[in-house]
Scaffold this motif. Sequence first.
Motif, PDB file in Angstrom:
ATOM      1  N   SER A  97      19.889   1.437  -2.955  1.00  0.00           N
ATOM      2  CA  SER A  97      20.411   0.678  -4.092  1.00  0.00           C
ATOM      3  C   SER A  97      21.383  -0.417  -3.666  1.00  0.00           C
ATOM      4  CB  SER A  97      21.119   1.632  -5.067  1.00  0.00           C
ATOM      5  OG  SER A  97      22.176   2.327  -4.413  1.00  0.00           O
ATOM      6  N   GLN A 100      14.477  -2.895  -7.638  1.00  0.00           N
ATOM      7  CA  GLN A 100      15.085  -3.495  -8.827  1.00  0.00           C
ATOM      8  C   GLN A 100      14.105  -3.505  -9.994  1.00  0.00           C
ATOM      9  OE1 GLN A 100      18.117  -4.166  -9.110  1.00  0.00           O
ATOM     10  NE2 GLN A 100      18.920  -4.376  -7.069  1.00  0.00           N
ATOM     11  N   ARG A 120      19.711  -8.842 -11.580  1.00  0.00           N
ATOM     12  CA  ARG A 120      19.691  -8.320 -10.206  1.00  0.00           C
ATOM     13  C   ARG A 120      18.290  -8.396  -9.614  1.00  0.00           C
ATOM     14  NH1 ARG A 120      23.311  -4.403 -12.413  1.00  0.00           N
ATOM     15  NH2 ARG A 120      21.570  -2.986 -12.794  1.00  0.00           N
ATOM     16  N   ALA A 121      17.265  -8.096 -10.430  1.00  0.00           N
ATOM     17  CA  ALA A 121      15.892  -8.177  -9.928  1.00  0.00           C
ATOM     18  C   ALA A 121      15.526  -9.615  -9.570  1.00  0.00           C
ATOM     19  CB  ALA A 121      14.926  -7.624 -10.973  1.00  0.00           C
ATOM     20  N   THR A 169      17.272 -10.593  -6.359  1.00  0.00           N
ATOM     21  CA  THR A 169      16.657  -9.981  -5.179  1.00  0.00           C
ATOM     22  C   THR A 169      15.369 -10.687  -4.803  1.00  0.00           C
ATOM     23  OG1 THR A 169      17.625  -7.849  -5.786  1.00  0.00           O
ATOM     24  CG2 THR A 169      15.811  -7.821  -4.220  1.00  0.00           C
TER      25      THR A 169
END
Length: 527
Positions: free
Chosen positions: A103, A166, A415-416, A419
């Motif tokens: 994570s 994610q 966040r996804a 990333t």
Amino acid sequence: MSRKAANQSYQACLKDVLLWALLGLPAVWAGLTRTLADSYTWPEVTAGLAAIGVAVALGRSRPLAAMLVAAALWALSVAVRGDPTVFFLALTVMSCLAGTRMSRARPALTGLSAVAVAAAAVVPLVRWDPTSGGFVPWDLGAWFFAVTGIGLFGLVPWLAGHARHQSLALIHAGWERAERLERERRMLAEQARMRERSAIAREMHDLLGHDLSLVALRIGALEVAPDLPGDHREAAGEARRAVTGAAERLRDIVAVLGDGDAGHVDDDPTGESVGELVRRAAAAGMSVVVHGAQEEERIPGPARAIVRRVVREGLTNAAKHAPGSEVRVRLAAGPDETEVTVTASAPDRPGRGVAGGYGLRELAGRVRLHGGILHAGPSDEGFTLAVRLPHVTPPATDVPGPRPVALDLALARRRARRTRLAALLVSAAAFTGASAFVLGFMVYDATTSVLPPAEFAGLRVGLAESEVAAVLPPRTRIDDPSWPEPPIPPGSRCRYYGVDPDPFGELRLHRLCFAEGRLVAKDFLPR
């Protein structure tokens, strides 16, 4: 261990065994053939399989350690054998799995950076030449593969796996949001039912309770009338007790129905003014006097409804708990607030009403919501109910609650996206850097490994290797040509040098073979 847990453990173990077999297949193939690289010895294959087994075994519980083991194995194969192919699959797959199972990004970046730094420092020291059976001088190509391979085959797959992590977290957050919305829907429905019950309880208390108190007051006055015959007085007492019992049952019902948030209900369900309430109480036999009834017209609508509710509650309590007392109602309306007071003097006889307190508690809650202050208790004049009420309700203060689910979902999506963007940027940067380095290395390799034709023509078979070394460039062009070449003299070692410094033209080579410290063969190798 339950059957389900045992099945899950068995499936995980089976998947790990299959993964180990898949990742170890290139090493076994390298031990059997020379297709991927120079043939590996079986001790080397066994050590590689053991290292892959350790990485797979740590993959679920310690994904970072598993990735670092695979990265160290790959860097060691480049350092010792100059081979980037055999353990490439293990590094890529374990890095991708680590990204899926981790994570946090910082430990992975720190670990891969440490392995890259260690590879940059160690590879120049342990470069092994299987042909000669010894260490060879520092090779820029092997160093390049060891350092950049950690980023290309370790970091980029880890970022891809982390993007998958994610995405799974985003899906999980979406299902959690749906479940939470369903729970909230059920809670809202239950709260609506509770508010409806509380509204019914309030209206029953305000209307029926007030009317029953006045009825009991009328019957009580009839019961003590001096000219009433005895049998009629007994009947009046039974009627009063019946009304009191009904009020007692009403209180119990109100207590049950009113167990919850009252929500928004009508504070003035009957629409009776203060003067009308006082007149109806006086007609029932109550001694009541009102001061400032005309002030009611100056009170705004919402505050006026609560004022009427205060007067009704005060008259009801006086009829219940202080029958025969003198009741005084006072209104004083100012420009910003209103004061209303209901005072009951000491009763002539003990009250026959029922114990309660629900009405005052509910009234206090309504007054507090409107920004007012309520005081109820004994005073010098008897029992006083006093309320100070602002004409304008102050704005409600927001109480910080839990973070909305929509915000959690938005953060997970961000966040996804970050990333995925990081994976793309790192991949693009790695590709650009690797391309630039490869082009630069090709130019460097071509210009530093040229044996000019004139120098090559001046070399004679039989010269000492030390004499030949004086005219040789510092580097060889390649280790082994990919096209057919003349047979290599037995027991000799051959070196290959470029004919010209053009890195993009047709590759032509000069081959020099040495044995026992002397030049034993020289050949021109056109492509």
